[in-house]
Design an enzyme around this catalytic site. Structure first.
Site, PDB file in Angstrom:
ATOM      1  N   HIS A 428       0.812  -1.029   0.471  1.00 60.36           N
ATOM      2  CA  HIS A 428      -0.362   0.081   0.257  1.00 60.36           C
ATOM      3  C   HIS A 428       1.163   1.208   0.312  1.00 60.36           C
ATOM      4  CE1 HIS A 428       0.571   1.725   4.298  1.00 60.36           C
ATOM      5  NE2 HIS A 428       1.062  -0.103   3.840  1.00 60.36           N
ATOM      6  N   CYS A 449       3.333  -5.152   6.875  1.00 65.15           N
ATOM      7  CA  CYS A 449       2.925  -4.502   5.164  1.00 65.15           C
ATOM      8  C   CYS A 449       3.881  -4.160   4.245  1.00 65.15           C
ATOM      9  CB  CYS A 449       1.842  -3.757   5.610  1.00 65.15           C
ATOM     10  SG  CYS A 449       0.125  -4.273   5.465  1.00 65.15           S
TER      11      CYS A 449
END
Length: 525
Positions: A428, A449
């Protein structure tokens, strides 16, 4: 003159009448004689049997009842009967062995009285084979002692009947029916009664194996049994199936027959365990999920990637159902298995030539499309100091979405591009970061992430889709990035940093488990 002529005419008429009366009298007398002769002959057959009459094997033609009895009585002295049975040589019983004796009763009189003596002419040619049941008797003790010694009634020699059945599978020819075996087990009590009934009628050949006697125990299932033949047909149909796979030997009757069971109603059951065992082999040959994958990295060294969920995975339930259906239809088919998860290629590397290469050591991402590099960037992965290290492995991109909100305890962070690939771990954009790459991840990394510069996240989003391979790995030896240059949060192109500054504070990021596993994050779009 006229009077003389009239006289001869009258005399002629009288003579004719007289002759007619004489002729009639002769005829009547002849009829009387004939009737009398017929009646006399008919009266003969009131006491004698018609010509061609046979009683219990004795010629009774023109004989009286007493004459027939005399013949029957004489037969006892020399009488013997041959006993024929299944699986034994002929055996002889003599009349004297069983105490055979003549019984005087009215059986012969009753037969004679049944004759219609007045119909004797009609009975002259036809043969009459008559039987009486009570002319002879046997001594009970002698009969039992003699008959019990017959081999035909020796239980120690009995062989039970064997049902017809379906043969074992024979490679190359399949199944056939093995005929029934009749055996020689006889109903002893019924057999004795039958032998006695034949002896007292002076039958000189007694066949115990005569079908109508129904003395022998019969097989329960014969070769022509409809359900047996239905099962045979189904078995041979099922083993005619041929199912081939590129990575396995052909599945055919040589294996299928081990899974089959013929049922009493003619149907055939296919073992669930047998099919499941074969599908397990199919899965072993085709599954690549979790198997090590090699990658010639963009940095030069070849790495082996273990773990992750990327690859082919056979849908065992669907594959079992498909195999069962093909067997029941007896079909020949070449199959590609049913999959619950698919990969890009069945080649040496199932991820094909399009993938995201995530070098966790170098903190650098490279996007390969059709074998060519189309995008690369530094990133920041999971914080090592907090044990939130991003796990290595090969993963399929789960999905991609715009404008998601990553929520966790105490925070809610919107992102423009969200591309998860390992549970709650994904790519992201991270606009709050001022730098990417280097050693940032060791102390100020994410919760697991892969944080990307916004412009890179946008480009990656446009290239990938659900299922796209993501290959995360560590290099055992440090290797420089292919094209070192600094990457800043403001970058809009592909830049990397040789000496990036570590980010000391990460305001709010996605929430993942401390081990980098799946998050309990709520994603809002």
């Amino acid at each position: 003159m006229s009077e003389n002529k009239e006289q001869p005419r009258k005399r002629g008429k009288k003579e004719k009448k007289r002759r007619s009366k004489v002729a009639l009298g002769v005829i009547v007398a002849g009829v009387v004689v004939m009737v009398g002769a017929y009646t006399v002959k008919a009266n003969t057959y009131r006491t004698r049997f018609f010509p061609h009459t046979v009683i219990n094997g004795i010629d009774a033609s023109e004989k009286t009842v007493d004459e027939v009895r005399q013949v029957m009585s004489k037969q006892i002295d020399d009488f013997e009967s041959t006993i024929k049975s299944r699986g034994n040589n002929d055996e002889i019983i003599k009349g004297s062995d069983v105490g055979l004796a003549f019984v005087k009763d009215n059986s012969l009189e009753d037969l004679l009285n049944e004759q219609n003596s007045m119909a004797w002419i009609a009975e002259m040619n036809g043969k009459k084979d008559l039987k009486i049941q009570s002319s002879f008797t046997v001594d009970p003790d002698k009969f039992e002692n003699t008959v019990s010694k017959l081999k035909a009634l020796d239980e120690s020699k009995f062989e039970k009947p064997v049902d017809a059945k379906i043969s074992d599978f024979v490679q190359g020819s399949g199944y056939s029916i093995i005929p029934e075996t009749e055996g020689n087990t006889i109903d002893i009590a019924k057999a004795k009664e039958y032998i006695k009934s034949q002896l007292i009628t002076l039958n000189n050949e007694i066949n115990l194996d005569y079908e109508d006697n129904d003395l022998y125990e019969k097989p329960a299932k014969m070769s022509d049994d409809p359900t047996l033949n239905a099962a045979l047909k189904n078995l041979n149909k099922y083993i005619s199936a041929r199912i081939s796979y590129d990575k396995l030997n052909v599945l055919n009757g040589d294996t299928i027959h081990n899974w089959l069971t013929a049922n009493s109603d003619g149907s055939v059951s296919i073992s669930d365990d047998g099919i499941a065992s074969f599908v397990k082999k199919v899965s072993s040959a085709y599954n690549t999920v979790g198997k090590p994958k090699t990658l010639k990295t963009s940095y030069g060294p070849t790495v082996t990637i273990t773990g992750g969920s990327y690859g082919w995975k056979v849908d065992t339930e669907k594959e079992k159902a498909a195999i069962r259906s093909l067997i029941e239809a007896g079909e020949t088919a070449k199959r590609e298995p049913e999959y619950s998860r698919k990969a890009a290629s069945h080649g040496e590397n199932d991820y094909g030539n399009s993938y995201v290469e995530v070098n966790l050591t170098a903190q650098h991402m490279i996007l390969i499309k059709n074998g060519s590099k189309v995008l690369e960037s530094d990133f920041v992965s999971g914080n090592v100091s907090k044990n939130w290290t991003t796990p290595p492995g090969a993963f399929p991109l789960t999905y991609r979405t715009r404008n998601a909100t990553l929520k966790g305890e105490g925070y809610s962070t919107p992102v423009n591009y969200w591309m998860p690939f390992n549970g709650g771990i994904g790519f992201h954009d991270a606009p709050w970061r001022s730098a990417f790459g280097g050693q940032i991840y060791k102390t100020s990394g994410s919760h697991g992430c892969v944080n990307l510069p916004p412009a890179v996240a946008k480009q990656l989003y446009e290239y990938v889709d659900a299922g796209f391979p993501v290959l995360c790995y560590n290099l055992t030896e440090a290797a420089p990035a292919p094209a070192p240059a600094e990457t800043s949060a403001a970058s809009t192109g592909e830049t990397t940093a040789s000496n990036p500054t570590e980010e000391t504070v990460e305001p709010i990021s996605e929430n993942v488990s401390p081990q980098g596993g799946k998050t309990a994050v709520e994603i809002e779009q």
